[in-house]
Design an enzyme around this catalytic site. Structure first.
Site, PDB file in Angstrom:
ATOM      1  N   ASP A   1       0.838  -1.140  -0.079  1.00 15.00           N
ATOM      2  CA  ASP A   1      -0.245   0.050  -0.074  1.00 15.00           C
ATOM      3  C   ASP A   1       1.327   0.989  -0.057  1.00 15.00           C
ATOM      4  O   ASP A   1       1.738   1.021   0.660  1.00 15.00           O
ATOM      5  CB  ASP A   1      -1.148   0.112   0.866  1.00 15.00           C
ATOM      6  CG  ASP A   1      -2.225   0.714   0.534  1.00 15.00           C
ATOM      7  OD1 ASP A   1      -2.164   1.017  -0.161  1.00 15.00           O
ATOM      8  OD2 ASP A   1      -2.390   0.919   1.688  1.00 15.00           O
TER       9      ASP A   1
ATOM     10  N   HIS B   1      -3.646  13.616   1.305  1.00 17.76           N
ATOM     11  CA  HIS B   1      -4.250  13.429   2.381  1.00 17.76           C
ATOM     12  C   HIS B   1      -2.749  13.032   3.510  1.00 17.76           C
ATOM     13  O   HIS B   1      -3.346  12.929   4.378  1.00 17.76           O
ATOM     14  CB  HIS B   1      -4.382  11.758   1.788  1.00 17.76           C
ATOM     15  CG  HIS B   1      -4.301  10.857   2.754  1.00 17.76           C
ATOM     16  ND1 HIS B   1      -5.396  10.540   3.384  1.00 17.76           N
ATOM     17  CD2 HIS B   1      -3.587   9.334   3.397  1.00 17.76           C
ATOM     18  CE1 HIS B   1      -5.201   9.292   4.524  1.00 17.76           C
ATOM     19  NE2 HIS B   1      -3.765   9.067   4.127  1.00 17.76           N
TER      20      HIS B   1
ATOM     21  N   GLU C   1     -10.509   3.792   3.738  1.00 18.07           N
ATOM     22  CA  GLU C   1      -9.938   4.517   3.200  1.00 18.07           C
ATOM     23  C   GLU C   1      -9.747   4.702   0.809  1.00 18.07           C
ATOM     24  O   GLU C   1      -9.697   3.293   1.248  1.00 18.07           O
ATOM     25  CB  GLU C   1      -8.773   4.460   3.508  1.00 18.07           C
ATOM     26  CG  GLU C   1      -8.488   4.538   4.231  1.00 18.07           C
ATOM     27  CD  GLU C   1      -6.362   4.709   4.611  1.00 18.07           C
ATOM     28  OE1 GLU C   1      -5.315   3.721   4.354  1.00 18.07           O
ATOM     29  OE2 GLU C   1      -6.074   5.865   5.325  1.00 18.07           O
TER      30      GLU C   1
ATOM     31  N   GLU D   1      -9.447   3.469  -1.740  1.00 19.42           N
ATOM     32  CA  GLU D   1      -8.181   3.954  -3.001  1.00 19.42           C
ATOM     33  C   GLU D   1      -8.605   2.794  -4.677  1.00 19.42           C
ATOM     34  O   GLU D   1      -9.992   2.299  -4.605  1.00 19.42           O
ATOM     35  CB  GLU D   1      -7.327   2.736  -2.571  1.00 19.42           C
ATOM     36  CG  GLU D   1      -6.541   3.782  -0.942  1.00 19.42           C
ATOM     37  CD  GLU D   1      -5.737   3.143  -0.147  1.00 19.42           C
ATOM     38  OE1 GLU D   1      -4.987   2.259  -0.593  1.00 19.42           O
ATOM     39  OE2 GLU D   1      -4.955   2.915   1.193  1.00 19.42           O
TER      40      GLU D   1
ATOM     41  N   ASP E   1      -9.052   0.443   2.133  1.00 18.64           N
ATOM     42  CA  ASP E   1      -8.503  -0.577   2.853  1.00 18.64           C
ATOM     43  C   ASP E   1      -8.989   0.665   4.605  1.00 18.64           C
ATOM     44  O   ASP E   1      -8.345   1.634   4.493  1.00 18.64           O
ATOM     45  CB  ASP E   1      -6.703   0.930   2.689  1.00 18.64           C
ATOM     46  CG  ASP E   1      -5.760   0.507   3.752  1.00 18.64           C
ATOM     47  OD1 ASP E   1      -5.759  -0.665   3.942  1.00 18.64           O
ATOM     48  OD2 ASP E   1      -4.817   1.751   3.535  1.00 18.64           O
TER      49      ASP E   1
ATOM     50  N   ARG F   1      -8.085   3.541  13.055  1.00 16.41           N
ATOM     51  CA  ARG F   1      -6.755   4.318  13.495  1.00 16.41           C
ATOM     52  C   ARG F   1      -6.878   4.074  15.124  1.00 16.41           C
ATOM     53  O   ARG F   1      -5.325   4.136  15.082  1.00 16.41           O
ATOM     54  CB  ARG F   1      -7.501   5.428  13.295  1.00 16.41           C
ATOM     55  CG  ARG F   1      -8.590   5.626  12.503  1.00 16.41           C
ATOM     56  CD  ARG F   1      -7.530   6.024  10.742  1.00 16.41           C
ATOM     57  NE  ARG F   1      -8.087   5.899   9.961  1.00 16.41           N
ATOM     58  CZ  ARG F   1      -7.437   5.871   8.620  1.00 16.41           C
ATOM     59  NH1 ARG F   1      -6.173   6.132   8.686  1.00 16.41           N
ATOM     60  NH2 ARG F   1      -7.537   6.291   7.173  1.00 16.41           N
TER      61      ARG F   1
ATOM     62  N   GLN G   1      -4.005   1.596  15.278  1.00 16.08           N
ATOM     63  CA  GLN G   1      -3.244   2.115  13.969  1.00 16.08           C
ATOM     64  C   GLN G   1      -2.451   3.081  14.711  1.00 16.08           C
ATOM     65  O   GLN G   1      -0.550   3.047  14.712  1.00 16.08           O
ATOM     66  CB  GLN G   1      -3.281   2.456  13.199  1.00 16.08           C
ATOM     67  CG  GLN G   1      -2.226   2.986  11.868  1.00 16.08           C
ATOM     68  CD  GLN G   1      -3.004   3.274  10.047  1.00 16.08           C
ATOM     69  OE1 GLN G   1      -4.409   3.718  10.015  1.00 16.08           O
ATOM     70  NE2 GLN G   1      -2.439   4.202   9.164  1.00 16.08           N
TER      71      GLN G   1
ATOM     72  N   LYS H   1      -4.868  -2.145   9.956  1.00 14.24           N
ATOM     73  CA  LYS H   1      -4.239  -2.396   8.291  1.00 14.24           C
ATOM     74  C   LYS H   1      -4.806  -4.046   7.620  1.00 14.24           C
ATOM     75  O   LYS H   1      -5.942  -4.532   7.037  1.00 14.24           O
ATOM     76  CB  LYS H   1      -3.364  -1.884   8.017  1.00 14.24           C
ATOM     77  CG  LYS H   1      -3.021  -0.303   8.100  1.00 14.24           C
ATOM     78  CD  LYS H   1      -3.872   0.575   7.459  1.00 14.24           C
ATOM     79  CE  LYS H   1      -3.912   1.674   7.064  1.00 14.24           C
ATOM     80  NZ  LYS H   1      -4.569   2.584   6.589  1.00 14.24           N
TER      81      LYS H   1
ATOM     82  N   THR I   1      -9.008  -6.288   3.917  1.00 14.52           N
ATOM     83  CA  THR I   1      -8.761  -5.068   2.483  1.00 14.52           C
ATOM     84  C   THR I   1      -9.729  -5.583   1.479  1.00 14.52           C
ATOM     85  O   THR I   1      -9.982  -6.892   0.826  1.00 14.52           O
ATOM     86  CB  THR I   1      -7.447  -5.292   2.130  1.00 14.52           C
ATOM     87  OG1 THR I   1      -6.524  -4.770   2.889  1.00 14.52           O
ATOM     88  CG2 THR I   1      -7.661  -4.271   0.759  1.00 14.52           C
TER      89      THR I   1
ATOM     90  N   GLU J   1     -10.358  12.577   7.902  1.00 10.49           N
ATOM     91  CA  GLU J   1      -9.843  13.225   7.150  1.00 10.49           C
ATOM     92  C   GLU J   1     -10.946  14.018   7.286  1.00 10.49           C
ATOM     93  O   GLU J   1     -11.504  15.731   6.970  1.00 10.49           O
ATOM     94  CB  GLU J   1      -9.609  13.495   6.431  1.00 10.49           C
ATOM     95  CG  GLU J   1      -8.261  13.069   5.954  1.00 10.49           C
ATOM     96  CD  GLU J   1      -7.998  13.254   4.112  1.00 10.49           C
ATOM     97  OE1 GLU J   1      -7.788  13.994   3.173  1.00 10.49           O
ATOM     98  OE2 GLU J   1      -7.556  12.122   3.543  1.00 10.49           O
TER      99      GLU J   1
HETATM  100 MN    MN Z   1      -4.376   3.254   2.760  1.00  6.73          MN
END
Ligand code: MN
Length: 416
Positions: A127, A134, A192, A194, A226, A230, A233, A246, A250, A359
């Site tokens: 990744d 971002h 996320e 992606e 993804d 949080r 992480q 993570k 996925t 975000e």
């Molecule tokens: Mn990611």
């Protein structure tokens, strides 16, 4: 480009001619269903086993159909691109020539009635972190020193990649709760938005790829969520980077849209304000290494909330996929058919293009309010997140990627 991109070409199948169809005859993405390979057209799937058995393909196209007939597309990805291109060209004419309809129709399966599988056995998943906006927002305005010098990445987890629709079990893990550290269900579960690239023919160990060579090894693309825990992480990531925050899951969309199909939608890569080393430079890639693709993320809640949370574009990538692959191989690391490279969260500068809740909510501090009054700082159990994307350009038939969806399920209860 060739006749497969001709905007005047129309399938004899009505559902493939609807203006909002992701899968017109100009697309023809590869996937796997019920343990065998297929190609999407409108609301149907061309069963490649049946197509081969019916004797409707020959030469390179027949070899491609055989390679793609099994439970994963890896054997097709391992072949030189011309094989998949030959099958694409043959399918394009079979599906648009009305005189072929009677022979091809018995090879079609209704998409709604089948299970769509993970299309490839993902050998390795990496990744990247390719969105400047971002990275700036997550770093509270700070850019990591390497960001403009190289495409930053970490080694992700391949075993937990699943196709759209697989349940998203909220992970348990260690995280800070005030000053204390506790183990339990992740409170700050995020998505996320992606995009993923799938490698075709790879490179041998010790043999780096140039940017232009790397561009030739890209088989195709799909959507990627993804999922991110949080708080897990944040606590675990110093100094070795993301791990359990993570690797729990996925999700990818089940159709691989080929590099061939995306030819009309190539566009200039992002401009760089510092010079990058020669191994990451290519005038061709600079001119056409980008893709004109718009993406969105929608939330669907158990109480009936349904709202688009993010709307963004692949133009927000600071690096191209060819640069990512060239960089990945630059130390001699080998990549192979079915290896997957994620773009990183595709946020742009605009507020609506913030492509994850961290975000959108300033890390949970400012929850978003949905039209039905519900608030979300993070994803709650029962919420479903749906990604969609579309490539478009004036004068060409737009093509889509199908859906990448997942619903949050409660964490497993650990034995005490
Ligand atoms: Mn990611």
């Amino acid at each position: 480009m060739n006749e497969t991109h001709d905007p005047k070409r129309r399938a004899w199948l009505d559902s493939a001619c609807a203006t909002d169809s992701d899968f017109p005859v100009q697309n023809l993405p590869f996937g796997a269903f019920e343990g065998r390979g297929g190609v999407a057209i409108g609301d149907r799937i061309v069963d490649l086993q049946r197509l081969s058995a019916a004797g409707l393909v020959s030469g390179d196209a027949a070899e491609a159909a055989r390679a793609a007939a099994g439970p994963t597309l890896n054997p097709l990805l391992a072949l030189p691109q011309r094989f998949a291109s030959a099958l694409r060209a043959r399918l394009s004419s079979l599906l648009s020539d009305p005189s072929c309809r009677a022979r091809v129709e018995p090879c079609l399966v209704a998409m709604a009635g089948v299970r769509l599988d993970l299309p490839v056995a993902v050998g390795a998943y990496t990744d990247f972190l390719c969105s400047l906006d971002h990275t700036l927002r997550m770093g509270r305005g700070n850019l990591p020193p390497a960001f403009k010098h190289l495409p930053i990445a970490y080694n992700g987890r391949a075993t937990s990649v699943r196709a759209s629709g697989h349940p998203v079990r909220r992970p348990n893990g260690q995280h800070k709760a005030g000053e204390a550290v506790r183990f339990g269900p992740e409170p700050a579960l995020d998505y996320e938005l992606e995009f993923a690239m799938l490698v075709g023919e790879g490179n041998a160990l010790g043999e780096p790829l140039s940017v232009d060579a790397a561009a030739q090894r890209i088989f195709g693309y799909c959507l990627l969520n993804d999922w991110s825990a949080r708080n897990i992480q944040t606590f675990e990531s110093t100094p070795l980077g993301p791990f359990l925050g993570k690797s729990f899951l996925t999700t990818v969309s089940p159709w691989i849209v080929t590099t061939d199909a995306l030819a009309p939608f190539r566009t200039a890569a992002a401009a760089h304000d510092i010079e990058v080393p020669a191994y990451l430079r290519s005038s061709r890639d600079q001119a056409e290494g980008g893709l004109a693709i718009d993406l969105e993320a929608e939330i669907v809640t158990p109480k009936g909330g349904r709202e688009r949370l993010s709307r963004t574009s692949l133009r927000n990538m600071y690096w191209t996929f060819a640069q990512m692959l060239a960089h990945h191989s630059s130390n001699g690391c080998n990549l192979g058919p079915g290896d997957m490279l994620g773009s990183g969260t595709l946020s742009g500068a605009a507020d609506e293009s913030r492509a994850c809740l961290a975000e959108l909510t300033d890390r949970g501090a400012k929850p978003v309010t949905l039209a039905n009054g519900e608030k979300r700082a993070w994803l709650e159990d029962g919420d479903e997140v749906v990604f969609r994307a579309r490539a478009s350009r004036d004068g060409f038939v737009p093509i889509g990627f199908g859906e990448c969806r997942g619903r949050i399920e409660p964490a497993v209860r650990f034995p005490s």
